[in-house]
Design a protein around this motif. Structure first.
Motif, PDB file in Angstrom:
ATOM      1  N   SER A 125      -0.850  11.634 -14.948  1.00 36.44           N
ATOM      2  CA  SER A 125      -1.488  10.354 -14.618  1.00 36.44           C
ATOM      3  C   SER A 125      -1.551  10.154 -13.112  1.00 36.44           C
ATOM      4  CB  SER A 125      -0.660   9.237 -15.257  1.00 36.44           C
ATOM      5  OG  SER A 125      -1.049   7.992 -14.758  1.00 36.44           O
ATOM      6  N   CYS A 126      -2.540   9.411 -12.671  1.00 32.64           N
ATOM      7  CA  CYS A 126      -2.649   9.069 -11.244  1.00 32.64           C
ATOM      8  C   CYS A 126      -1.512   8.148 -10.820  1.00 32.64           C
ATOM      9  CB  CYS A 126      -3.990   8.412 -10.948  1.00 32.64           C
ATOM     10  SG  CYS A 126      -4.158   6.770 -11.648  1.00 32.64           S
ATOM     11  N   THR A 127      -0.776   7.638 -11.816  1.00 35.84           N
ATOM     12  CA  THR A 127       0.347   6.750 -11.504  1.00 35.84           C
ATOM     13  C   THR A 127       1.382   7.470 -10.611  1.00 35.84           C
ATOM     14  OG1 THR A 127       1.877   5.178 -12.493  1.00 35.84           O
ATOM     15  CG2 THR A 127       1.685   7.270 -13.605  1.00 35.84           C
ATOM     16  N   VAL A 128       1.380   8.832 -10.634  1.00 36.39           N
ATOM     17  CA  VAL A 128       2.349   9.577  -9.819  1.00 36.39           C
ATOM     18  C   VAL A 128       2.119   9.354  -8.316  1.00 36.39           C
ATOM     19  CG1 VAL A 128       2.660  11.392 -11.558  1.00 36.39           C
ATOM     20  CG2 VAL A 128       1.030  11.759  -9.715  1.00 36.39           C
ATOM     21  N   TYR A 129       0.920   8.904  -7.927  1.00 34.76           N
ATOM     22  CA  TYR A 129       0.624   8.727  -6.499  1.00 34.76           C
ATOM     23  C   TYR A 129       1.070   7.361  -5.957  1.00 34.76           C
ATOM     24  CZ  TYR A 129      -2.504  12.729  -7.193  1.00 34.76           C
ATOM     25  OH  TYR A 129      -3.028  13.954  -7.495  1.00 34.76           O
ATOM     26  N   GLY A 130       1.333   6.406  -6.873  1.00 32.17           N
ATOM     27  CA  GLY A 130       1.661   5.055  -6.401  1.00 32.17           C
ATOM     28  C   GLY A 130       0.520   4.511  -5.549  1.00 32.17           C
ATOM     29  N   GLU A 131       0.878   3.769  -4.506  1.00 35.97           N
ATOM     30  CA  GLU A 131      -0.150   3.199  -3.610  1.00 35.97           C
ATOM     31  C   GLU A 131      -0.443   4.224  -2.512  1.00 35.97           C
ATOM     32  OE1 GLU A 131      -0.401  -0.947  -3.089  1.00 35.97           O
ATOM     33  OE2 GLU A 131      -2.423  -0.194  -2.714  1.00 35.97           O
ATOM     34  N   ALA A 132      -1.633   4.786  -2.531  1.00 37.66           N
ATOM     35  CA  ALA A 132      -1.988   5.802  -1.520  1.00 37.66           C
ATOM     36  C   ALA A 132      -3.386   5.497  -1.012  1.00 37.66           C
ATOM     37  CB  ALA A 132      -1.951   7.187  -2.157  1.00 37.66           C
ATOM     38  N   ASN A 133      -3.733   6.086   0.141  1.00 37.92           N
ATOM     39  CA  ASN A 133      -5.045   5.818   0.722  1.00 37.92           C
ATOM     40  C   ASN A 133      -6.145   6.575  -0.019  1.00 37.92           C
ATOM     41  OD1 ASN A 133      -4.875   3.969   2.706  1.00 37.92           O
ATOM     42  ND2 ASN A 133      -4.495   5.445   4.360  1.00 37.92           N
ATOM     43  N   PRO A 134      -7.054   5.895  -0.727  1.00 37.29           N
ATOM     44  CA  PRO A 134      -8.095   6.621  -1.456  1.00 37.29           C
ATOM     45  C   PRO A 134      -9.211   7.118  -0.524  1.00 37.29           C
ATOM     46  CG  PRO A 134      -8.306   4.252  -1.852  1.00 37.29           C
ATOM     47  CD  PRO A 134      -7.111   4.442  -0.964  1.00 37.29           C
ATOM     48  N   PRO A 135      -9.960   8.175  -0.918  1.00 37.05           N
ATOM     49  CA  PRO A 135      -9.762   8.971  -2.126  1.00 37.05           C
ATOM     50  C   PRO A 135      -8.468   9.788  -2.063  1.00 37.05           C
ATOM     51  CG  PRO A 135     -11.443   9.996  -0.736  1.00 37.05           C
ATOM     52  CD  PRO A 135     -11.093   8.699  -0.086  1.00 37.05           C
ATOM     53  N   VAL A 136      -7.753   9.806  -3.195  1.00 34.29           N
ATOM     54  CA  VAL A 136      -6.447  10.470  -3.254  1.00 34.29           C
ATOM     55  C   VAL A 136      -6.628  11.899  -3.763  1.00 34.29           C
ATOM     56  CG1 VAL A 136      -4.157  10.378  -4.287  1.00 34.29           C
ATOM     57  CG2 VAL A 136      -5.345   8.272  -3.738  1.00 34.29           C
ATOM     58  N   GLY A 291      -6.591 -15.499 -12.181  1.00 31.26           N
ATOM     59  CA  GLY A 291      -5.171 -15.876 -12.285  1.00 31.26           C
ATOM     60  C   GLY A 291      -4.346 -15.243 -11.179  1.00 31.26           C
ATOM     61  N   GLN A 292      -3.043 -15.273 -11.402  1.00 32.51           N
ATOM     62  CA  GLN A 292      -2.095 -14.700 -10.438  1.00 32.51           C
ATOM     63  C   GLN A 292      -2.171 -13.176 -10.450  1.00 32.51           C
ATOM     64  OE1 GLN A 292       0.153 -16.542  -8.487  1.00 32.51           O
ATOM     65  NE2 GLN A 292      -1.189 -18.188  -9.221  1.00 32.51           N
ATOM     66  N   ARG A 293      -1.714 -12.581  -9.363  1.00 30.32           N
ATOM     67  CA  ARG A 293      -1.567 -11.124  -9.330  1.00 30.32           C
ATOM     68  C   ARG A 293      -0.588 -10.672 -10.416  1.00 30.32           C
ATOM     69  NH1 ARG A 293      -1.066  -8.797  -3.211  1.00 30.32           N
ATOM     70  NH2 ARG A 293      -2.992  -9.660  -2.371  1.00 30.32           N
ATOM     71  N   ARG A 294      -0.784  -9.461 -10.957  1.00 31.67           N
ATOM     72  CA  ARG A 294       0.182  -8.894 -11.902  1.00 31.67           C
ATOM     73  C   ARG A 294       1.191  -8.075 -11.106  1.00 31.67           C
ATOM     74  NH1 ARG A 294      -2.069  -4.917 -16.625  1.00 31.67           N
ATOM     75  NH2 ARG A 294      -2.457  -3.560 -14.841  1.00 31.67           N
ATOM     76  N   VAL A 295       2.471  -8.303 -11.412  1.00 33.40           N
ATOM     77  CA  VAL A 295       3.526  -7.602 -10.674  1.00 33.40           C
ATOM     78  C   VAL A 295       3.352  -6.087 -10.842  1.00 33.40           C
ATOM     79  CG1 VAL A 295       6.029  -7.230 -10.507  1.00 33.40           C
ATOM     80  CG2 VAL A 295       5.130  -9.509 -10.980  1.00 33.40           C
ATOM     81  N   GLY A 296       3.449  -5.355  -9.755  1.00 37.41           N
ATOM     82  CA  GLY A 296       3.395  -3.893  -9.819  1.00 37.41           C
ATOM     83  C   GLY A 296       2.009  -3.308  -9.592  1.00 37.41           C
ATOM     84  N   ASP A 297       0.952  -4.167  -9.604  1.00 38.75           N
ATOM     85  CA  ASP A 297      -0.401  -3.627  -9.402  1.00 38.75           C
ATOM     86  C   ASP A 297      -0.597  -3.167  -7.967  1.00 38.75           C
ATOM     87  OD1 ASP A 297      -1.518  -3.737 -11.889  1.00 38.75           O
ATOM     88  OD2 ASP A 297      -2.427  -5.722 -11.629  1.00 38.75           O
ATOM     89  N   ILE A 298      -1.287  -2.047  -7.802  1.00 38.43           N
ATOM     90  CA  ILE A 298      -1.655  -1.600  -6.458  1.00 38.43           C
ATOM     91  C   ILE A 298      -3.057  -2.118  -6.145  1.00 38.43           C
ATOM     92  CG2 ILE A 298      -0.158   0.435  -6.456  1.00 38.43           C
ATOM     93  CD1 ILE A 298      -2.641   2.099  -7.158  1.00 38.43           C
ATOM     94  N   THR A 299      -3.398  -2.214  -4.845  1.00 40.32           N
ATOM     95  CA  THR A 299      -4.684  -2.795  -4.459  1.00 40.32           C
ATOM     96  C   THR A 299      -5.844  -1.919  -4.905  1.00 40.32           C
ATOM     97  OG1 THR A 299      -3.622  -3.756  -2.539  1.00 40.32           O
ATOM     98  CG2 THR A 299      -6.024  -3.634  -2.477  1.00 40.32           C
ATOM     99  N   GLN A 300      -5.812  -0.681  -4.498  1.00 40.38           N
ATOM    100  CA  GLN A 300      -6.938   0.177  -4.877  1.00 40.38           C
ATOM    101  C   GLN A 300      -6.536   1.629  -4.965  1.00 40.38           C
ATOM    102  OE1 GLN A 300     -10.173   0.766  -2.211  1.00 40.38           O
ATOM    103  NE2 GLN A 300      -8.990   0.323  -0.382  1.00 40.38           N
ATOM    104  N   ILE A 301      -7.215   2.334  -5.893  1.00 41.71           N
ATOM    105  CA  ILE A 301      -7.044   3.787  -5.981  1.00 41.71           C
ATOM    106  C   ILE A 301      -8.311   4.376  -6.572  1.00 41.71           C
ATOM    107  CG2 ILE A 301      -5.906   3.760  -8.261  1.00 41.71           C
ATOM    108  CD1 ILE A 301      -4.109   6.112  -7.064  1.00 41.71           C
ATOM    109  N   PHE A 302      -8.745   5.482  -6.042  1.00 39.72           N
ATOM    110  CA  PHE A 302      -9.755   6.316  -6.704  1.00 39.72           C
ATOM    111  C   PHE A 302      -9.534   7.770  -6.299  1.00 39.72           C
ATOM    112  CE2 PHE A 302     -12.505   6.446  -2.958  1.00 39.72           C
ATOM    113  CZ  PHE A 302     -12.331   5.199  -2.371  1.00 39.72           C
ATOM    114  N   ALA A 303     -10.075   8.648  -7.126  1.00 41.52           N
ATOM    115  CA  ALA A 303      -9.717  10.060  -7.028  1.00 41.52           C
ATOM    116  C   ALA A 303     -10.552  10.807  -5.998  1.00 41.52           C
ATOM    117  CB  ALA A 303      -9.923  10.724  -8.394  1.00 41.52           C
ATOM    118  N   GLY A 304      -9.907  11.761  -5.355  1.00 44.22           N
ATOM    119  CA  GLY A 304     -10.638  12.840  -4.705  1.00 44.22           C
ATOM    120  C   GLY A 304     -10.813  13.910  -5.769  1.00 44.22           C
ATOM    121  N   CYS A 305     -12.057  14.304  -6.050  1.00 41.63           N
ATOM    122  CA  CYS A 305     -12.314  15.185  -7.207  1.00 41.63           C
ATOM    123  C   CYS A 305     -12.835  16.563  -6.813  1.00 41.63           C
ATOM    124  CB  CYS A 305     -13.338  14.548  -8.136  1.00 41.63           C
ATOM    125  SG  CYS A 305     -12.934  12.893  -8.610  1.00 41.63           S
TER     126      CYS A 305
END
Ligand code: NAD
Ligand code: UD1
Length: 342
Positions: A125-136, A291-305
């Motif tokens: 899963s891309c979840t392994v990257y956490g918050e990183a500068n996209p494209p990841v 609504g409110q932010r969801r705890v744990g959400d990162i701002t943005q991510i998309f893949a380098g493919c």
């Protein structure tokens, strides 16, 4: 040409089985129906016109797994989907996740080793990257996992790497971004249990009247419209990448015994863009509120493919409109077949 698919009646597994059969492979499925329904097997057959060999089996049962695999020694490769995947549940019940996702993977690797099966494609899963500068890209650092579920994906990648070094095993680990959509036939799709946590099933269930209102979790992020950005990939595109990954292994195109690939579109879409696209392609007005932010959400991510395109000769073919159209057709199928699916 026989491929073993664990978790083959699940969301991504069922779409992959269809693509494998379309490509001429014989498929052996094992699943314990923990998060899927036996009717998926008939629906796979309706789509592909081919019957898969099926065994109801829990990968936590090491001996049963070994016994079963030993009766299919001609398996060329294993695609390993079987796992538990609810992030919230993993926080409440981490041991279930370590036992099923990590323990299950260890059992599978033992069964493969004993029977001389050397190729595995793993669902990461891309979840392994956490918050990183996209494209990841794949060489982005692995971050501390945000949940036990995320941790199981990291640990499994490490287990696979170690076993690859120690044996004849060849591994492709596929890091999915956000899989959405359903098969064009609307006969298979995602079967969320209870209240969905993920955006797209929540959208379709709200549009269908099963949920009253969709809450957009925050519009004060540092993005053009203030909502979070993700890389939504159509499940059929994702499924096709698994066939490319199997071919990469069995045709010995790999230069390393352990390879990692991102599977995404390379394009980020915001939560509001997803909602607007859904409304546009379906003509349905969605009841939503900010609504409110969801705890744990990162701002943005998309893949380098680039790596998947170059080495696997794979890229996505479907856009967000097709994702929304097919997700909606699937939701309507579920509504009409409520008795056979539940
Ligand atoms: P899913 O729940 O629809 O499918 C998983 C299947 O595995 C289910 O049919 C379930 O019954 C089966 N299963 C679970 N535990 C089992 C066990 N012990 N023995 C036998 N079968 C078992 O999930 P999915 O969305 O198709 O995900 C497939 C894989 O991809 C999982 O490993 C998941 O962690 C990973 N993944 C999914 C996403 C996503 O958003 N869907 C994103 C990244 C990674
Ligand atoms: C989730 C998983 C992650 C998994 C990924 C891919 C969590 C915390 N993370 O990530 O482990 O790898 O899916 O499948 O579950 N949103 C709303 N309202 C909703 C639901 C979601 O606004 O009702 C927003 C979220 O804040 C997020 C976006 O939609 O910004 C996507 O959310 P979701 O579908 O849950 O996926 P991820 O959070 O990316």
């Amino acid at each position: 040409m026989k491929i073993l698919v664990t978790g083959g009646t699940g969301y991504i597994g069922s779409h992959t089985v269809v693509e494998l059969q379309n490509a001429g492979y014989d498929v052996v499925i094992i699943d314990n129906f923990d998060n899927s329904h036996p009717s998926v097997l008939q629906n796979i057959e309706k789509i592909s016109g081919k019957k898969a060999i099926f065994e109801k089996l829990d990968i936590r049962n090491k001996q049963a797994l070994k016994d079963f695999v030993s009766t299919h020694k001609d398996i060329l490769a294993v695609i390993h989907f079987a796992a538990s995947k609810a992030v919230g549940e993993s926080v409440e019940n981490p041991l279930k996740y370590y036992e099923n996702n990590v323990g299950g993977t260890v059992n599978l690797l033992e069964a493969m080793q004993e029977n001389g099966i050397d190729n595995i494609v793993f669902s990461s899963s891309c979840t392994v990257y956490g918050e990183a500068n996209p494209p990841v890209n794949e060489d982005a650092p692995i971050m501390l996992a945000q949940s036990p579920y995320g941790n199981t994906k990291q640990i499994c990648e490490e287990v696979l790497l170690d076993q690859t070094k120690a044996s004849n095993l060849k591994t492709v680990s596929l890091r999915y971004f956000n899989p959405v959509g359903a098969h064009d036939s609307a006969l298979i799709g995602e079967l969320p249990l209870g209240i969905p946590n993920n955006l797209v099933p929540f959208i379709t269930q709200t549009a269908a009247g099963k949920r009253e209102v969709l809450t957009v979790f925050g519009n004060d992020y540092n993005t053009p419209d203030g909502t979070c950005i993700r890389d939504f990939i159509h499940v059929v595109d994702l499924a096709k990448a698994h066939i490319k990954a199997v071919e990469y292994l069995i045709n010995k195109k790999h230069t390393s015994s352990f390879s990692v690939f991102n599977l995404g579109t390379g394009k980020g879409s915001s939560v509001l863009e997803v909602i607007n696209t859904f409304e546009k392609v379906t003509g349905v007005k969605l009841n939503y509120k900010i609504g409110q932010r969801r705890v744990g959400d990162i701002t943005q991510i998309f893949a380098g493919c680039d790596k998947a395109e170059k080495d696997l000769d794979w890229k996505t073919e479907r856009d967000l409109e097709n994702c929304m159209k097919t997700a909606w057709a699937w939701e309507k199928h579920l509504e009409n077949n409520v008795n056979s699916q539940s």
